[in-house]
Scaffold this motif. Sequence first.
Motif, short mmCIF file in Angstrom:
data_model
loop_
_atom_site.label_atom_id
_atom_site.label_comp_id
_atom_site.label_asym_id
_atom_site.label_seq_id
_atom_site.Cartn_x
_atom_site.Cartn_y
_atom_site.Cartn_z
N ASP A 1 0.81 -1.22 0.00
CA ASP A 1 0.00 0.00 0.00
C ASP A 1 0.85 1.27 0.00
O ASP A 1 0.32 2.38 -0.10
N GLU A 2 2.16 1.12 0.11
CA GLU A 2 3.07 2.28 0.08
C GLU A 2 3.41 2.70 -1.35
O GLU A 2 4.14 3.68 -1.55
N PHE A 3 2.88 1.96 -2.35
CA PHE A 3 3.30 2.21 -3.74
C PHE A 3 2.10 2.56 -4.61
O PHE A 3 0.96 2.16 -4.35
N LEU A 4 2.40 3.28 -5.69
CA LEU A 4 1.39 3.68 -6.67
C LEU A 4 1.50 2.75 -7.88
O LEU A 4 2.57 2.61 -8.48
N PRO B 1 7.12 5.00 -4.71
CA PRO B 1 6.60 5.00 -3.33
C PRO B 1 5.76 6.25 -3.08
O PRO B 1 6.11 7.35 -3.55
N LYS B 2 4.68 6.11 -2.36
CA LYS B 2 3.82 7.25 -2.08
C LYS B 2 4.55 8.33 -1.29
O LYS B 2 4.29 9.53 -1.44
N ARG B 3 5.49 7.91 -0.44
CA ARG B 3 6.19 8.88 0.40
C ARG B 3 7.16 9.76 -0.41
O ARG B 3 7.64 10.78 0.10
N THR B 4 7.45 9.36 -1.64
CA THR B 4 8.41 10.10 -2.46
C THR B 4 8.00 11.55 -2.64
O THR B 4 8.84 12.46 -2.57
N PRO C 1 13.90 11.48 -4.09
CA PRO C 1 13.16 10.21 -4.18
C PRO C 1 14.01 9.01 -3.75
O PRO C 1 13.47 8.05 -3.18
N TYR C 2 15.30 9.07 -4.03
CA TYR C 2 16.19 7.97 -3.64
C TYR C 2 16.27 7.88 -2.12
O TYR C 2 16.25 6.79 -1.54
N LEU C 3 16.35 9.03 -1.45
CA LEU C 3 16.40 9.03 0.01
C LEU C 3 15.12 8.46 0.61
O LEU C 3 15.16 7.70 1.58
N ALA C 4 13.98 8.79 0.00
CA ALA C 4 12.71 8.22 0.47
C ALA C 4 12.75 6.71 0.42
O ALA C 4 12.28 6.02 1.34
N SER C 5 13.33 6.18 -0.64
CA SER C 5 13.36 4.74 -0.81
C SER C 5 14.34 4.06 0.14
O SER C 5 14.00 3.05 0.77
N VAL C 6 15.56 4.60 0.26
CA VAL C 6 16.55 3.91 1.11
C VAL C 6 16.11 3.95 2.58
O VAL C 6 16.44 3.03 3.34
N GLU C 7 15.37 4.97 2.95
CA GLU C 7 14.88 4.99 4.33
C GLU C 7 13.80 3.93 4.54
O GLU C 7 13.69 3.36 5.63
N MET C 8 13.03 3.62 3.49
CA MET C 8 12.09 2.50 3.58
C MET C 8 12.84 1.18 3.70
O MET C 8 12.48 0.31 4.51
N PHE C 9 13.90 1.02 2.93
CA PHE C 9 14.73 -0.18 3.04
C PHE C 9 15.29 -0.32 4.44
O PHE C 9 15.39 -1.43 4.98
N ASP C 10 15.67 0.80 5.03
CA ASP C 10 16.23 0.76 6.37
C ASP C 10 15.20 0.31 7.40
O ASP C 10 15.54 -0.36 8.38
#
Length: 427
Positions: free
Chosen positions: A24-27, A48-51, A310-319
């Motif tokens: 649900d975090e993705f479009l 990712p929606k948070r992007t 956008p990359y930072l949004a993603s790597v923080e999700m990975f973290d």
Amino acid sequence: MEFLNTREFAQQLDAKDKLAKYRDEFLFPHVNGKQVIYFTGNSLGLQPKRTKAYVDEVMDDWAKLAVEGHFYADKPWWDYQERFAAPLSKIVGALPSEVTVMNTLTVNLHLMMVSFYQPTAKRFKIICEEKAFPSDQYMIKSQVRFHGLEPEDAIVEIKRRPGEHNIRLEDILDTIKQVGEELALVLIGGVNYYTGQVFDMKTITKAGQDAGAYVGWDLAHGAGNIHLELHEWNVDFAAWCSYKYMNSGPGNASGLFVHEMHHNDLDLPRFSGWWGHNKERRFLMEPNFDPVRGAEGWQISNLPILSLAPYLASVEMFDEIGMPALIQKRDNITAYLEFILHEIDREVNGHFEIITPSEPKERACQLSVFLHGEGRQLFDYLMKNGVITDWREPNVIRLAPVPLYCSYEDMYQFGQVLKAGILSHKK
């Protein structure tokens, strides 16, 4: 686990999946009014929606602060890239000082070859894999020519044995031994883009270095997808794109790894620029280059912050999730997809051939399927019916069940669409 080809069974797997909430975090795109089954995260990950919030933050800072955003934004731009060090180091198995973000993948590989490909009359050969991604082939050939050499003399391709789809580890090791003292560099894709084969990077790295060569890896299909221990494996350098499994957006910034054993080697050639200069003295505008002691010392220009957001949004999700959890689901959902493919093949009396290795340690989040007896018509049917997949000549579809946003029910539903497509073409 014994799998079943039923919707109910797939739904049970989804109910037990600890990562299911991240879907649900993705479009998702839609086809015919329905959310697609998305198998092309190995080409471009979903957004990712948070992007949007991360990008909007930069836009707002730019509007309100203009140039002062470099120092007074909530995430100051002048050291924005430093926020990647800790999460990226966990993703690729590195020390925080060994990773950074900059440029794009092929640009970074070119820059790495400036440092790690210095051919001599005796030691000048590069080992790469047959059917590497074309950009890597173009890059290596151009570097060889730049040094006044001919590709047919300097490049050694490790080939598949006749009738086989994947490269054997022993053939790579034998080639390294055969090239021997002429070997300057081993540069291979950690995950082959076409077959999805994962190479034994630890073993190959040691063999290449034992032969006196540098060893680097193109991790376009590896970063965010497979278990990596770049520091412990003693890899000299690696680079990867961020827009596949790490969902940073089309054509976005590349990640870079340089092992700490090279950080203080000031005699190592590099193309330098002011953003790689000593951070504490960067704005003194000194004439002589004093590189940052770390991967950031290979930076050239100040970073494109709107791309990094956008990359930072993603790597923080990975973290948040951690690579072990992602890899566990990756293995499970890929195995379920493999089961579904075999079941449909049996039901329609087809001729599918999965050319990705069946051994789990030799594959990751991709199954490449050779469609014997089927062709582009089947691929087009899948696309028109909401299954977004990837076609590669001569007759292969690549399927990447990305664990962040693919569900087990997706795998079941794909099987039903695939079956319908095959049967419709047989009428």
